[in-house]
Write a protein that holds these residues in place. Structure first.
Motif, PDB file in Angstrom:
ATOM      1  N   PRO A 144     -22.170  14.262   3.378  1.00  0.00           N
ATOM      2  CA  PRO A 144     -21.689  12.951   3.817  1.00  0.00           C
ATOM      3  C   PRO A 144     -22.050  11.854   2.812  1.00  0.00           C
ATOM      4  CG  PRO A 144     -23.706  13.493   4.961  1.00  0.00           C
ATOM      5  CD  PRO A 144     -23.356  14.696   4.119  1.00  0.00           C
ATOM      6  N   THR A 201     -23.524   1.094   7.064  1.00  0.00           N
ATOM      7  CA  THR A 201     -22.296   0.353   7.325  1.00  0.00           C
ATOM      8  C   THR A 201     -22.281  -0.949   6.532  1.00  0.00           C
ATOM      9  OG1 THR A 201     -22.222   1.314   9.527  1.00  0.00           O
ATOM     10  CG2 THR A 201     -20.870  -0.633   9.160  1.00  0.00           C
ATOM     11  N   VAL A 240     -13.228   2.785  10.515  1.00  0.00           N
ATOM     12  CA  VAL A 240     -13.811   4.127  10.497  1.00  0.00           C
ATOM     13  C   VAL A 240     -13.476   4.876  11.779  1.00  0.00           C
ATOM     14  CG1 VAL A 240     -16.005   5.389  10.524  1.00  0.00           C
ATOM     15  CG2 VAL A 240     -15.616   3.621   8.819  1.00  0.00           C
ATOM     16  N   ARG A 241     -13.518   4.201  12.930  1.00  0.00           N
ATOM     17  CA  ARG A 241     -13.148   4.864  14.191  1.00  0.00           C
ATOM     18  C   ARG A 241     -11.701   5.362  14.139  1.00  0.00           C
ATOM     19  NH1 ARG A 241     -16.495   0.901  16.265  1.00  0.00           N
ATOM     20  NH2 ARG A 241     -14.794  -0.528  16.750  1.00  0.00           N
ATOM     21  N   VAL A 243     -11.577   8.425  11.884  1.00  0.00           N
ATOM     22  CA  VAL A 243     -12.151   9.589  12.567  1.00  0.00           C
ATOM     23  C   VAL A 243     -11.168  10.128  13.597  1.00  0.00           C
ATOM     24  CG1 VAL A 243     -13.978  10.306  14.169  1.00  0.00           C
ATOM     25  CG2 VAL A 243     -14.556   8.964  12.147  1.00  0.00           C
ATOM     26  N   CYS A 248     -17.775  12.598  11.269  1.00  0.00           N
ATOM     27  CA  CYS A 248     -19.182  12.230  11.394  1.00  0.00           C
ATOM     28  C   CYS A 248     -19.981  13.522  11.338  1.00  0.00           C
ATOM     29  CB  CYS A 248     -19.438  11.494  12.697  1.00  0.00           C
ATOM     30  SG  CYS A 248     -21.168  11.060  12.922  1.00  0.00           S
ATOM     31  N   GLU A 301     -23.556  13.473  10.368  1.00  0.00           N
ATOM     32  CA  GLU A 301     -24.989  13.254  10.490  1.00  0.00           C
ATOM     33  C   GLU A 301     -25.244  11.910  11.153  1.00  0.00           C
ATOM     34  OE1 GLU A 301     -28.666  13.313   7.374  1.00  0.00           O
ATOM     35  OE2 GLU A 301     -26.913  14.548   6.919  1.00  0.00           O
ATOM     36  N   GLU A 302     -26.268  11.876  11.995  1.00  0.00           N
ATOM     37  CA  GLU A 302     -26.663  10.625  12.639  1.00  0.00           C
ATOM     38  C   GLU A 302     -28.159  10.429  12.434  1.00  0.00           C
ATOM     39  OE1 GLU A 302     -25.264   9.728  16.591  1.00  0.00           O
ATOM     40  OE2 GLU A 302     -23.709  11.251  16.393  1.00  0.00           O
ATOM     41  N   GLN A 336     -27.192   4.795  13.060  1.00  0.00           N
ATOM     42  CA  GLN A 336     -26.353   4.903  11.862  1.00  0.00           C
ATOM     43  C   GLN A 336     -25.710   6.284  11.780  1.00  0.00           C
ATOM     44  OE1 GLN A 336     -25.722   2.431   9.501  1.00  0.00           O
ATOM     45  NE2 GLN A 336     -24.203   3.899   8.836  1.00  0.00           N
ATOM     46  N   ARG A 337     -24.415   6.296  11.543  1.00  0.00           N
ATOM     47  CA  ARG A 337     -23.683   7.553  11.379  1.00  0.00           C
ATOM     48  C   ARG A 337     -23.230   7.681   9.936  1.00  0.00           C
ATOM     49  NH1 ARG A 337     -19.962   7.183  16.798  1.00  0.00           N
ATOM     50  NH2 ARG A 337     -21.662   7.597  18.231  1.00  0.00           N
ATOM     51  N   PHE A 338     -23.198   8.925   9.465  1.00  0.00           N
ATOM     52  CA  PHE A 338     -22.784   9.205   8.101  1.00  0.00           C
ATOM     53  C   PHE A 338     -21.558  10.113   8.146  1.00  0.00           C
ATOM     54  CE2 PHE A 338     -27.332   8.354   8.003  1.00  0.00           C
ATOM     55  CZ  PHE A 338     -27.345   7.268   7.141  1.00  0.00           C
ATOM     56  N   TYR A 339     -20.565   9.763   7.334  1.00  0.00           N
ATOM     57  CA  TYR A 339     -19.265  10.416   7.400  1.00  0.00           C
ATOM     58  C   TYR A 339     -18.940  11.131   6.106  1.00  0.00           C
ATOM     59  CZ  TYR A 339     -18.729   7.312  11.380  1.00  0.00           C
ATOM     60  OH  TYR A 339     -18.910   6.662  12.563  1.00  0.00           O
TER      61      TYR A 339
END
Length: 157
Positions: free
Chosen positions: A70, A75, A93-94, A97, A104, A106-107, A111-114
């Motif tokens: 990711p 953000t 981003v939503r 996705v 996504c 990793e969280e 914070q989420r990583f894409y």
């Protein structure tokens, strides 16, 4: 050992021609141009991406650090780099996705990583890329040859 790339054309006697550095300095991505062009060709009024959404998606393609990894940026960092507000980036981003263009993976706290769908960009060898693609559903890209729209949840096929 390979020779460095040289500029084409005659050189003056006693003067060394200018040399270019090798193109791949660090990680690189193999990008599927057919899918990117099909995605860019869809007008926003018909479900395509806006210019800002496409720019954010392109940023993720270019910022992907390596195979199946990711983008480890917050953000706020991504919003600053792409010239959007953090709220607008969240909405974009939503949407990406939902269309299966980003995943996504990793969280860490809130914070989420894409990472980018392997259907668009990959840093793997061909055999590994094929096995990775099998693990993901393809993104919805109307206008791509062979695309068949899937029924929306609640609709009958």
């Amino acid at each position: 050992m390979a020779r460095p790339a040289q500029q084409a054309g005659p050189s003056e006697p006693g003067r060394e021609p200018p040399r270019a550095r090798f193109g791949y300095i660090s990680g690189y991505s193999t990008v599927d141009n057919t899918r990117l062009e099909a995605l860019a060709a869809i007008p926003p009024k018909k479900g395509g991406l806006t210019d800002r959404e496409f720019r954010v998606f392109g940023w993720f393609v270019g910022a992907t650090p390596g195979p199946d990894q990711p983008v480890m940026k917050t953000t706020a960092q991504i919003a600053e780099r792409t010239g959007t507000s953090p709220d607008a980036l969240g909405r974009i981003v939503r949407k990406l996705v939902k269309r299966r263009l980003l995943f996504c993976v990793e969280e860490f706290g809130r914070q989420r990583f894409y990472k980018v769908s392997p259907y668009f960009a990959s840093q793997q060898e061909a055999i590994d890329q094929r096995s990775t693609i099998r693990a993901y559903n393809p993104p919805d890209i109307p206008g791509l040859p062979g695309f068949e729209p899937r029924p929306v949840k609640g609709e009958l096929a």
